[in-house]
Every structure is written in C-alpha cells, then in structure tokens.
Design a protein around this motif. Structure first.
Motif, PDB file in Angstrom:
ATOM      1  N   CYS A  94       6.217  -5.235  -5.156  1.00 46.77           N
ATOM      2  CA  CYS A  94       5.116  -4.299  -5.360  1.00 46.77           C
ATOM      3  C   CYS A  94       5.391  -2.971  -4.681  1.00 46.77           C
ATOM      4  O   CYS A  94       6.318  -2.842  -3.889  1.00 46.77           O
ATOM      5  CB  CYS A  94       3.800  -4.904  -4.880  1.00 46.77           C
ATOM      6  N   GLY A  95       4.589  -1.983  -5.052  1.00 48.49           N
ATOM      7  CA  GLY A  95       4.708  -0.658  -4.460  1.00 48.49           C
ATOM      8  C   GLY A  95       5.674   0.266  -5.188  1.00 48.49           C
ATOM      9  O   GLY A  95       6.010   1.331  -4.675  1.00 48.49           O
ATOM     10  N   TRP A  96       6.119  -0.098  -6.371  1.00 54.49           N
ATOM     11  CA  TRP A  96       7.101   0.716  -7.090  1.00 54.49           C
ATOM     12  C   TRP A  96       6.432   1.892  -7.788  1.00 54.49           C
ATOM     13  O   TRP A  96       5.283   1.825  -8.187  1.00 54.49           O
ATOM     14  CB  TRP A  96       7.881  -0.162  -8.072  1.00 54.49           C
ATOM     15  N   SER A  97       7.167   2.974  -7.969  1.00 52.34           N
ATOM     16  CA  SER A  97       6.605   4.223  -8.484  1.00 52.34           C
ATOM     17  C   SER A  97       6.353   4.219  -9.990  1.00 52.34           C
ATOM     18  O   SER A  97       5.616   5.061 -10.489  1.00 52.34           O
ATOM     19  CB  SER A  97       7.522   5.397  -8.140  1.00 52.34           C
ATOM     20  N   SER A  98       6.963   3.284 -10.721  1.00 56.64           N
ATOM     21  CA  SER A  98       6.803   3.257 -12.173  1.00 56.64           C
ATOM     22  C   SER A  98       7.128   1.854 -12.704  1.00 56.64           C
ATOM     23  O   SER A  98       7.684   1.019 -11.989  1.00 56.64           O
ATOM     24  CB  SER A  98       7.748   4.260 -12.842  1.00 56.64           C
ATOM     25  N   ARG A  99       6.793   1.648 -13.955  1.00 55.61           N
ATOM     26  CA  ARG A  99       7.132   0.386 -14.626  1.00 55.61           C
ATOM     27  C   ARG A  99       8.653   0.187 -14.600  1.00 55.61           C
ATOM     28  O   ARG A  99       9.142  -0.892 -14.276  1.00 55.61           O
ATOM     29  CB  ARG A  99       6.617   0.432 -16.063  1.00 55.61           C
ATOM     30  N   PHE A 146       2.035  -5.491 -13.221  1.00 55.48           N
ATOM     31  CA  PHE A 146       0.750  -4.883 -12.908  1.00 55.48           C
ATOM     32  C   PHE A 146       0.959  -3.388 -12.703  1.00 55.48           C
ATOM     33  O   PHE A 146       1.909  -2.980 -12.033  1.00 55.48           O
ATOM     34  CB  PHE A 146       0.161  -5.490 -11.630  1.00 55.48           C
ATOM     35  N   ASP A 147       0.055  -2.582 -13.264  1.00 57.79           N
ATOM     36  CA  ASP A 147       0.150  -1.141 -13.039  1.00 57.79           C
ATOM     37  C   ASP A 147      -0.440  -0.802 -11.674  1.00 57.79           C
ATOM     38  O   ASP A 147      -0.887  -1.691 -10.940  1.00 57.79           O
ATOM     39  CB  ASP A 147      -0.514  -0.356 -14.178  1.00 57.79           C
ATOM     40  N   GLU A 148      -0.461   0.489 -11.345  1.00 55.77           N
ATOM     41  CA  GLU A 148      -0.908   0.907 -10.016  1.00 55.77           C
ATOM     42  C   GLU A 148      -2.386   0.629  -9.767  1.00 55.77           C
ATOM     43  O   GLU A 148      -2.833   0.633  -8.631  1.00 55.77           O
ATOM     44  CB  GLU A 148      -0.584   2.375  -9.751  1.00 55.77           C
ATOM     45  N   TYR A 208       0.848  -1.181   0.000  1.00 54.38           N
ATOM     46  CA  TYR A 208       0.000   0.000   0.000  1.00 54.38           C
ATOM     47  C   TYR A 208       0.887   1.235   0.000  1.00 54.38           C
ATOM     48  O   TYR A 208       1.743   1.333   0.881  1.00 54.38           O
ATOM     49  CB  TYR A 208      -0.904   0.025   1.230  1.00 54.38           C
ATOM     50  N   PRO A 209       0.729   2.115  -0.939  1.00 52.72           N
ATOM     51  CA  PRO A 209      -0.133   1.984  -2.102  1.00 52.72           C
ATOM     52  C   PRO A 209       0.393   0.926  -3.061  1.00 52.72           C
ATOM     53  O   PRO A 209       1.568   0.534  -3.002  1.00 52.72           O
ATOM     54  CB  PRO A 209      -0.107   3.372  -2.728  1.00 52.72           C
TER      55      PRO A 209
END
Length: 140
Positions: free
Chosen positions: A96-101, A129-131, A73-74
């Motif tokens: 997960c939780g990364w700011s960009s691809r 997976f995107d945000e 999260y986010p």
C-alpha cells in the motif's frame, strides 16, 4: 492590539485543523487467515484498523482472529497479493501507499518475481484499491 493578533492566530490554527481533516487518509488491512479479511480507510491507524477488523468479522471470522496486517498513510494505491509456497502454505501480502495503479502493479511484480522468491508456486494480485480505498478491477 494583542487581542486581534491572538484572534487571528486562533483562526489560523482552526482553519489548519479543518484543512487537515480534508487531507489524505490512510488504509488499513486486517485478516483472519483462511477465513476473512477487511479493508478500511480512515484518518488514524486506530480508526481505520478498528473498521478493518470489524469488516473482517462481518465477513465471517471471529473478531479475535482478525489480525492487524498493514497500515499505510497516505493510503495511495494498494494491492492484495495472494502468495503460495511450494510446500503448500498460502497467505496474502498487502502493498500500500503507492502513487498510482501502475506503481502498485509494479511493486506486485517485484513481490512475485520468481528469481527473487523461487519457493513460490503461485503469486498474483487478487485485489486493487485506489487512494480512496475503493476496490478496482485487477484487469484493465
């Protein structure tokens, strides 16, 4: 005079609660090893994980076999990385939780760095997976 101030405070609290519902969501990953996996987004870990476990079971696993693997999260951008040890066992690692691809792919590159993990014979991103929790093609 106290009533108008109290009414204003209540309106402020209610609008903040409504805005929070429109805010970022988290992402949950559940997996039944060697069987199936599930991914869901949601406002809370419990809601998202219950959904991910349900999707895992819908993909063919027994509900009891669908384990809680990761929650962020986010949600940010996420990568599902397939990993195999030289002695044969294989599994998935979820980033997960990364700011960009690009950031998610860079994290996967570190995860798969042979100098850091010499016992691996295979390591690769198999899903992105995107945000919003939408699956995105790994290849650009």
């Amino acid at each position: 005079m106290l009533r108008p101030a109290l009414a204003g405070l209540c309106a402020l609290v209610l609008s903040a609660a409504a805005a929070a519902q429109d805010g970022p969501t988290g992402i949950a990953f559940a997996e039944a090893p060697e069987q199936a996996s599930g991914v869901c987004t949601g406002d809370t870990p419990d809601v998202a994980m219950a959904c991910a476990r349900r999707r895992c079971a819908e993909a063919g696993a027994r509900p009891a076999d669908c384990l809680r693997v990761a929650w962020c999260y986010p949600a940010g951008w996420s990568a599902d990385v397939f990993v195999q040890h030289r002695e044969g066992p294989h599994w998935h690692e979820y980033l997960c939780g990364w700011s960009s691809r690009a950031a998610a792919l860079a994290a996967a590159e570190v995860t798969c760095d042979a100098a850091l993990r010499p016992d691996l014979i295979e390591c690769a991103v198999v899903r992105l997976f995107d945000e919003g929790g939408n699956e995105i093609a790994v290849d650009p």
